[in-house]
Design an enzyme around this catalytic site. Structure first.
Site, PDB file in Angstrom:
ATOM      1  N   CYS A  41       0.805  -1.228   0.000  1.00  0.00           N
ATOM      2  CA  CYS A  41       0.000   0.000   0.000  1.00  0.00           C
ATOM      3  C   CYS A  41       0.834   1.271   0.000  1.00  0.00           C
ATOM      4  O   CYS A  41       0.862   1.998  -0.991  1.00  0.00           O
ATOM      5  CB  CYS A  41      -0.921  -0.002   1.222  1.00  0.00           C
ATOM      6  SG  CYS A  41      -2.120  -1.336   1.189  1.00  0.00           S
TER       7      CYS A  41
HETATM    8  N1  NAD Z   1      -2.687  -6.360   1.832  1.00  0.00           N
HETATM    9  C1  NAD Z   1      -3.134  -5.328   2.500  1.00  0.00           C
HETATM   10  O1  NAD Z   1      -2.829  -5.151   3.657  1.00  0.00           O
HETATM   11  C2  NAD Z   1      -4.075  -4.322   1.850  1.00  0.00           C
HETATM   12  C3  NAD Z   1      -4.688  -3.368   2.662  1.00  0.00           C
HETATM   13  C4  NAD Z   1      -5.575  -2.465   2.095  1.00  0.00           C
HETATM   14  C5  NAD Z   1      -5.820  -2.506   0.721  1.00  0.00           C
HETATM   15  N2  NAD Z   1      -5.187  -3.433  -0.061  1.00  0.00           N
HETATM   16  C6  NAD Z   1      -5.498  -3.438  -1.490  1.00  0.00           C
HETATM   17  O2  NAD Z   1      -6.304  -4.596  -1.765  1.00  0.00           O
HETATM   18  C7  NAD Z   1      -6.018  -5.088  -3.070  1.00  0.00           C
HETATM   19  C8  NAD Z   1      -5.632  -6.563  -2.987  1.00  0.00           C
HETATM   20  O3  NAD Z   1      -4.444  -6.666  -2.228  1.00  0.00           O
HETATM   21  P1  NAD Z   1      -3.952  -8.031  -1.605  1.00  0.00           P
HETATM   22  O4  NAD Z   1      -2.903  -7.656  -0.623  1.00  0.00           O
HETATM   23  O5  NAD Z   1      -5.080  -8.883  -1.155  1.00  0.00           O
HETATM   24  O6  NAD Z   1      -3.288  -8.707  -2.895  1.00  0.00           O
HETATM   25  P2  NAD Z   1      -2.808 -10.240  -3.020  1.00  0.00           P
HETATM   26  O7  NAD Z   1      -1.780 -10.252  -4.077  1.00  0.00           O
HETATM   27  O8  NAD Z   1      -2.498 -10.794  -1.682  1.00  0.00           O
HETATM   28  O9  NAD Z   1      -4.113 -10.991  -3.526  1.00  0.00           O
HETATM   29  C9  NAD Z   1      -4.683 -10.795  -4.767  1.00  0.00           C
HETATM   30  C10 NAD Z   1      -5.294 -12.102  -5.250  1.00  0.00           C
HETATM   31  O10 NAD Z   1      -5.927 -11.849  -6.502  1.00  0.00           O
HETATM   32  C11 NAD Z   1      -5.688 -12.949  -7.345  1.00  0.00           C
HETATM   33  N3  NAD Z   1      -5.881 -12.517  -8.722  1.00  0.00           N
HETATM   34  C12 NAD Z   1      -5.062 -11.730  -9.482  1.00  0.00           C
HETATM   35  N4  NAD Z   1      -5.603 -11.544 -10.689  1.00  0.00           N
HETATM   36  C13 NAD Z   1      -6.772 -12.216 -10.714  1.00  0.00           C
HETATM   37  C14 NAD Z   1      -7.770 -12.422 -11.684  1.00  0.00           C
HETATM   38  N5  NAD Z   1      -7.692 -11.858 -12.898  1.00  0.00           N
HETATM   39  N6  NAD Z   1      -8.833 -13.181 -11.361  1.00  0.00           N
HETATM   40  C15 NAD Z   1      -8.922 -13.760 -10.139  1.00  0.00           C
HETATM   41  N7  NAD Z   1      -8.000 -13.604  -9.172  1.00  0.00           N
HETATM   42  C16 NAD Z   1      -6.946 -12.843  -9.447  1.00  0.00           C
HETATM   43  C17 NAD Z   1      -4.280 -13.380  -7.004  1.00  0.00           C
HETATM   44  O11 NAD Z   1      -4.031 -14.715  -7.389  1.00  0.00           O
HETATM   45  C18 NAD Z   1      -4.271 -13.204  -5.491  1.00  0.00           C
HETATM   46  O12 NAD Z   1      -4.694 -14.380  -4.822  1.00  0.00           O
HETATM   47  C19 NAD Z   1      -4.911  -4.185  -3.625  1.00  0.00           C
HETATM   48  O13 NAD Z   1      -5.498  -3.170  -4.387  1.00  0.00           O
HETATM   49  C20 NAD Z   1      -4.293  -3.579  -2.382  1.00  0.00           C
HETATM   50  O14 NAD Z   1      -3.707  -2.331  -2.639  1.00  0.00           O
HETATM   51  C21 NAD Z   1      -4.340  -4.346   0.481  1.00  0.00           C
END
Ligand code: NAD
Length: 486
Positions: A324
């Site tokens: 983030c």
């Molecule tokens: N991790 C955090 O602490 C956090 C906190 C707040 C916001 N966010 C936001 O949330 C969003 C997700 O982050 P995250 O940390 O969960 O990411 P991540 O990489 O842990 O998870 C994303 C998931 O999406 C899947 N994916 C990717 N492309 C795909 C597709 N086309 N179809 C289906 N699945 C697909 C991946 O395989 C993965 O399992 C981002 O925008 C991030 O900025 C994350």
């Protein structure tokens, strides 16, 4: 007749319902609601009723650090959850009752499965859902520009399966305008039934679906605030989507905060993260000055934090990490260019924060020099790969950059991290390393604390080491000439 929103589910079978309070319209034709009054058509009533009763089926796309815990929370609240991911390995593990995120126990997956949770790579199952929540990555490209390919691919894959009256919510962090300019056109273009998004001021009875944006506020490793106590900001493309999304989130969070548009919701998340990024840069810069002045910046911050108003503590460190804070601000600076606007605070904060790993490496070189050692050939044990304490996430971790910089100068680097037995290949690194046991610390010219994991016995580490470089103030309260705080 007057209808209150919370009564809708019980009340309005077969007639139009209303968000807000207004006389019941007589027909299913589009009405012209007054300011805060919106007609709720029957296709939305049915979804709303299921969301209120928690009998709705919810699809979560992207089962990562955000999507998997969200799925479990929804499941725990009684919703029937289907998780979608294009990573078949993750899907197989969840289907086998396993967890790939350390802080999520297999027992939690098992409990969700009992509640009807299942995971799949088959997007056709989107058609069965009442609501679909998109939690896919939003990283930066190599040129530090927004990489919305994950959102776009997901939207294109989901579009053929979107059905009338469904709610689609984007949770991924992104710049203001993404939902309207990118997500909605992709969903509409790919929809095989010709459905369109519901627009403001209308309440079509047929042929529409609903879209909202609601940013994720997950804070991995934070054990002080329960996830359900973190209010959820919700901005609909129009009022019906807002209401459906807020109702859904009120089923799992203590409070939903309704804002007027998807853009406001998108910008809210960026403000939160930019606020952190800028304040961390400020303390990082003041740390550099304090080091020269011989002032302990951590003591200063602790003292300032006793002020009961007007000050919130932020702490310096070896550089930003995670999915983030190092990334999201640049989504806004990129978008700002479209408006001929230069986001100077963001750029400056980025510059200061990105210089921190190099500062750490310089500090290591200087400390080794004082011990009559050169960086070239020095044996260095790095403590901590994770970007922050007590979590198993190393995305954008400054440890990765510092290893690279130390190696460039000829140092021999090993690491220890209880959360990472091995570190292989990622988007920006290919290390192929294994965690070294914390024994015989005398063999290292320097022990470099990069992550202040709670598991470490810092007193023992200082005792047994020749030289300790501490980037986190993890050795607070330990007096020893072997410690160099940087
Ligand atoms: N991790 C955090 O602490 C956090 C906190 C707040 C916001 N966010 C936001 O949330 C969003 C997700 O982050 P995250 O940390 O969960 O990411 P991540 O990489 O842990 O998870 C994303 C998931 O999406 C899947 N994916 C990717 N492309 C795909 C597709 N086309 N179809 C289906 N699945 C697909 C991946 O395989 C993965 O399992 C981002 O925008 C991030 O900025 C994350």
């Amino acid at each position: 007749m007057v209808v209150r929103l919370h009564e809708i589910a019980a009340f309005c079978m077969g007639v139009n319902a209303i968000i807000g309070i207004m006389p019941n319209p007589s027909s299913s034709k589009i009405s012209q609601p007054k300011s805060n009054q919106v007609v709720l058509p029957q296709i939305a009533q049915a979804r709303l009723a299921r969301l209120q009763a928690r009998t709705a089926r919810i699809g979560v796309i992207g089962l990562g650090y955000v999507g998997l815990p969200l799925s479990l929370l929804l499941s725990e609240a009684g919703f029937k959850v289907t998780g979608f991911d294009n990573d078949a390995k993750k899907v197989d593990e969840l289907e086998a009752g396993l967890s790939y995120i350390l802080r999520i126990l297999p027992e939690e997956i098992a409990a969700a499965r009992q509640q009807g949770f299942s995971a799949t790579t088959d997007f056709a199952r989107i058609a069965d859902q009442d609501a679909i929540l998109l939690c896919v990555p939003t990283p930066l490209t190599q040129h530090r520009e927004p990489d919305l390919s994950f959102v776009l691919h997901t939207a294109r894959a989901a579009a053929p399966w979107i059905r009338e009256g469904q709610l689609v919510v984007l949770e991924s962090t992104t710049y203001p305008g993404t939902t309207e300019e990118l997500l909605i056109p992709a969903l509409e273009a790919g929809n095989t039934q010709g459905l369109k998004v519901q627009t403001q001021g209308q309440s079509a009875e047929h042929g529409v679906f609903y879209v909202a944006f609601s940013p994720e506020r997950e804070d991995p490793g934070n054990v002080t605030v329960a996830r359900r106590d973190i209010p959820k900001v919700v901005g609909g493309h129009e009022a019906i989507a807002s209401e459906l999304a807020a109702t859904l989130y009120e089923g799992i969070f203590a409070r939903a905060v309704r804002v007027s548009s998807t853009r406001v919701a998108e910008m809210t998340k960026l403000l939160e993260n930019i606020y952190r990024c800028v304040n961390i840069a400020l303390v990082n810069e003041l740390k550099l000055l304090s080091l020269r002045m011989g002032v302990d910046i951590w003591e200063v911050i602790d003292a300032a934090a006793t002020k009961p108003f007007g000050f919130q503590p932020f702490y310096p460190g070896p550089g930003l990490g995670g999915h983030c804070i190092p990334i999201d601000p640049f989504y806004l600076s990129w978008k700002a260019r479209e408006y001929d606007f230069n986001t100077r605070f963001i750029e400056l904060a980025g510059e200061v924060n990105e210089a921190m790993p190099a500062h750490v490496v310089q500090s290591v070189a200087r400390a080794l020099n004082e011990h009559k050692k050169s960086m070239n050939g020095a044996r260095i044990l790095m403590l901590g790969m994770a970007y922050k304490k007590d979590i198993d996430d190393l995305r954008e971790s400054p440890s990765l950059t510092v290893i690279e910089l130390l190696r460039e100068q000829g140092a021999e680097v090993v690491y220890n991290d209880p959360y990472f037995p091995t570190v292989g290949r990622g988007r920006h690194y290919n290390l192929n390393m294994s965690s070294t046991p914390l024994t015989d610390l005398q063999q290292y010219d320097c022990v470099l604390i990069m992550t202040d994991h709670s598991d470490y016995d810092y007193g023992a580490i200082v005792n047994e080491s020749k030289l300790v470089i501490d980037t986190r103030n993890a050795t607070k309260g330990i007096a020893s000439e072997k410690i160099v705080r940087c």
